[in-house]
Write an enzyme that holds these catalytic residues in place. Structure first.
Site, PDB file in Angstrom:
ATOM      1  N   HIS A   8      -0.834   6.509   8.163  1.00 44.39           N
ATOM      2  CA  HIS A   8       0.278   5.549   8.952  1.00 44.39           C
ATOM      3  C   HIS A   8       1.608   5.891   8.147  1.00 44.39           C
ATOM      4  O   HIS A   8       2.477   5.893   9.147  1.00 44.39           O
ATOM      5  CB  HIS A   8      -0.500   4.123   8.251  1.00 44.39           C
ATOM      6  CG  HIS A   8       0.681   2.983   8.630  1.00 44.39           C
ATOM      7  ND1 HIS A   8       0.441   2.049   9.578  1.00 44.39           N
ATOM      8  CD2 HIS A   8       1.894   2.519   8.103  1.00 44.39           C
ATOM      9  CE1 HIS A   8       1.255   1.132   9.816  1.00 44.39           C
ATOM     10  NE2 HIS A   8       2.306   1.423   8.854  1.00 44.39           N
ATOM     11  N   GLU A   9       1.812   6.164   6.973  1.00 45.75           N
ATOM     12  CA  GLU A   9       3.068   6.282   6.371  1.00 45.75           C
ATOM     13  C   GLU A   9       3.663   7.684   7.021  1.00 45.75           C
ATOM     14  O   GLU A   9       4.810   7.866   7.265  1.00 45.75           O
ATOM     15  CB  GLU A   9       3.238   6.286   4.834  1.00 45.75           C
ATOM     16  CG  GLU A   9       2.373   4.928   4.186  1.00 45.75           C
ATOM     17  CD  GLU A   9       3.101   3.716   4.781  1.00 45.75           C
ATOM     18  OE1 GLU A   9       4.317   3.826   5.264  1.00 45.75           O
ATOM     19  OE2 GLU A   9       2.806   2.428   4.697  1.00 45.75           O
ATOM     20  N   HIS A  38       5.182   7.122  10.275  1.00 44.66           N
ATOM     21  CA  HIS A  38       6.612   6.614  10.018  1.00 44.66           C
ATOM     22  C   HIS A  38       7.409   7.824   9.913  1.00 44.66           C
ATOM     23  O   HIS A  38       8.611   7.921  10.538  1.00 44.66           O
ATOM     24  CB  HIS A  38       6.861   5.600   9.113  1.00 44.66           C
ATOM     25  CG  HIS A  38       6.211   4.251   9.374  1.00 44.66           C
ATOM     26  ND1 HIS A  38       6.276   3.504  10.547  1.00 44.66           N
ATOM     27  CD2 HIS A  38       5.390   3.332   8.564  1.00 44.66           C
ATOM     28  CE1 HIS A  38       5.752   2.540  10.533  1.00 44.66           C
ATOM     29  NE2 HIS A  38       5.148   2.209   9.469  1.00 44.66           N
ATOM     30  N   ASP A  93       7.922  -0.011  21.117  1.00 46.65           N
ATOM     31  CA  ASP A  93       7.495   0.965  20.064  1.00 46.65           C
ATOM     32  C   ASP A  93       8.040   2.493  20.444  1.00 46.65           C
ATOM     33  O   ASP A  93       7.883   3.392  19.784  1.00 46.65           O
ATOM     34  CB  ASP A  93       6.110   0.800  19.572  1.00 46.65           C
ATOM     35  CG  ASP A  93       5.290   1.710  20.478  1.00 46.65           C
ATOM     36  OD1 ASP A  93       5.725   1.450  21.928  1.00 46.65           O
ATOM     37  OD2 ASP A  93       3.981   1.767  20.387  1.00 46.65           O
ATOM     38  N   LEU A 126       0.684  -1.328   0.211  1.00 46.91           N
ATOM     39  CA  LEU A 126      -0.120  -0.026  -0.097  1.00 46.91           C
ATOM     40  C   LEU A 126       0.703   1.185   0.077  1.00 46.91           C
ATOM     41  O   LEU A 126       0.642   2.327  -0.652  1.00 46.91           O
ATOM     42  CB  LEU A 126      -0.883   0.128   1.110  1.00 46.91           C
ATOM     43  CG  LEU A 126      -2.231  -0.966   1.300  1.00 46.91           C
ATOM     44  CD1 LEU A 126      -1.763  -2.271   1.242  1.00 46.91           C
ATOM     45  CD2 LEU A 126      -2.949  -0.713   2.481  1.00 46.91           C
ATOM     46  N   GLY A 127       2.034   1.224   0.565  1.00 47.80           N
ATOM     47  CA  GLY A 127       2.513   2.370   1.033  1.00 47.80           C
ATOM     48  C   GLY A 127       3.868   2.075   1.904  1.00 47.80           C
ATOM     49  O   GLY A 127       4.061   0.971   2.158  1.00 47.80           O
ATOM     50  N   THR A 142      -3.773   5.042   4.590  1.00 50.13           N
ATOM     51  CA  THR A 142      -2.354   4.683   4.530  1.00 50.13           C
ATOM     52  C   THR A 142      -1.610   5.597   4.535  1.00 50.13           C
ATOM     53  O   THR A 142      -0.369   5.763   5.186  1.00 50.13           O
ATOM     54  CB  THR A 142      -2.662   3.793   2.913  1.00 50.13           C
ATOM     55  OG1 THR A 142      -3.290   2.838   2.882  1.00 50.13           O
ATOM     56  CG2 THR A 142      -0.939   3.591   2.512  1.00 50.13           C
TER      57      THR A 142
END
Ligand code: ARG
Ligand code: ZN
Ligand code: CA
Length: 241
Positions: free
Chosen positions: A153-154, A157, A174, A113-114, A150
């Site tokens: 989420h990316e 990061h 984490d 997805l990514g 997506t």
């Protein structure tokens, strides 16, 4: 504090067919989702179980579309080795990465997805990559990845967040205290409670692997970790100049 942080966004659209040449409206829908999700104004935040309600974070990070770059290509999938980030490979070069989030929208292939680069990496590859079929909440998208999560989420990061299971066992951290320990990703739309490592997983966190409709929060600890990047001397401090 740092106040509201504004992140200008450069979107690179690399397309080999009309579907992949996503509309301005689709791009705008993704910017809107990022703004909602990073400010806890997403409508589904109300679904957070009471156990986690007091750690739902308004991260005070805003996104504005600065530039859209469109490029036609004969390449139909790009993989995960950053080739889309270089015009010398038929891709599109990064724009002002010290002060702009770059997002490449192109078909990655392999069902991916990514993907994202963590802070501290090479400037020439800094940013995130998302497939056009997973980008935004209108246009060329389909369930269950049609709500723009997506990119949420990316970008998590890109702002130094790890997966909530720490990519390892119960003891793998984490580096965020208020996300309960887990030992692997959750998928689909888990029921609550989902118990791992003797606690309830925060499956509805953007940094798990669940469907777009089933993720709707960052935690206060994640907010602290993201915003630390923008402090004086931090790897993304130039965004505040
Ligand atoms: N890097 C992850 C992947 O490509 C992204 C997961 C995003 N999850 C989502 N519900 N949109 O598998
Ligand atoms: Zn991830
Ligand atoms: Ca944790």
């Amino acid at each position: 504090g740092l106040g509201v942080i504004n992140i200008p966004v450069v979107v690179h659209v690399l397309y080999s067919n009309a579907n992949e040449n996503i509309s301005d409206a689709q791009i705008a829908s993704q910017i809107a989702v990022l703004n909602a999700d990073f400010n806890a104004t997403n409508s589904d935040v109300s679904q957070v179980p009471s156990e986690f309600a007091d750690v739902v974070a308004d991260s005070d990070i805003n996104f504005t579309l600065a530039q859209t770059i469109r490029k036609s290509t004969t390449r139909t999938s790009w993989g995960t080795r950053d080739e889309m980030k270089f015009s010398s490979n038929g891709g599109s070069d990064v724009v002002s990465p010290a002060t702009h989030l770059n997002i490449w929208v192109c078909n990655i292939g392999g069902g991916i997805l990514g993907y994202a680069q963590f802070p501290g990496g090479s400037a020439s590859t800094d940013g995130v990559v998302v497939g056009p079929q997973y980008f935004g909440s209108t246009g060329y998208v389909a369930a269950p990845f049609n709500e723009g999560r997506t990119a949420t989420h990316e970008v998590g990061h890109y702002l130094n967040l790890r997966h909530i299971w720490g990519d390892g066992s119960c003891r793998q951290d984490d580096f965020v205290a208020d996300t309960p320990s887990s030992n692997g990703p959750n998928y689909g739309c888990p029921s609550y409670p989902t118990v791992n490592c003797r606690s309830n997983d925060m499956t509805m966190n953007y940094m798990d692997y669940v469907n777009d409709a089933c993720m709707y929060m960052f935690s206060e600890g994640q907010k602290v970790r993201m915003r630390a990047l923008f402090a004086s001397g931090g790897p993304r401090a130039a965004f505040l100049n």
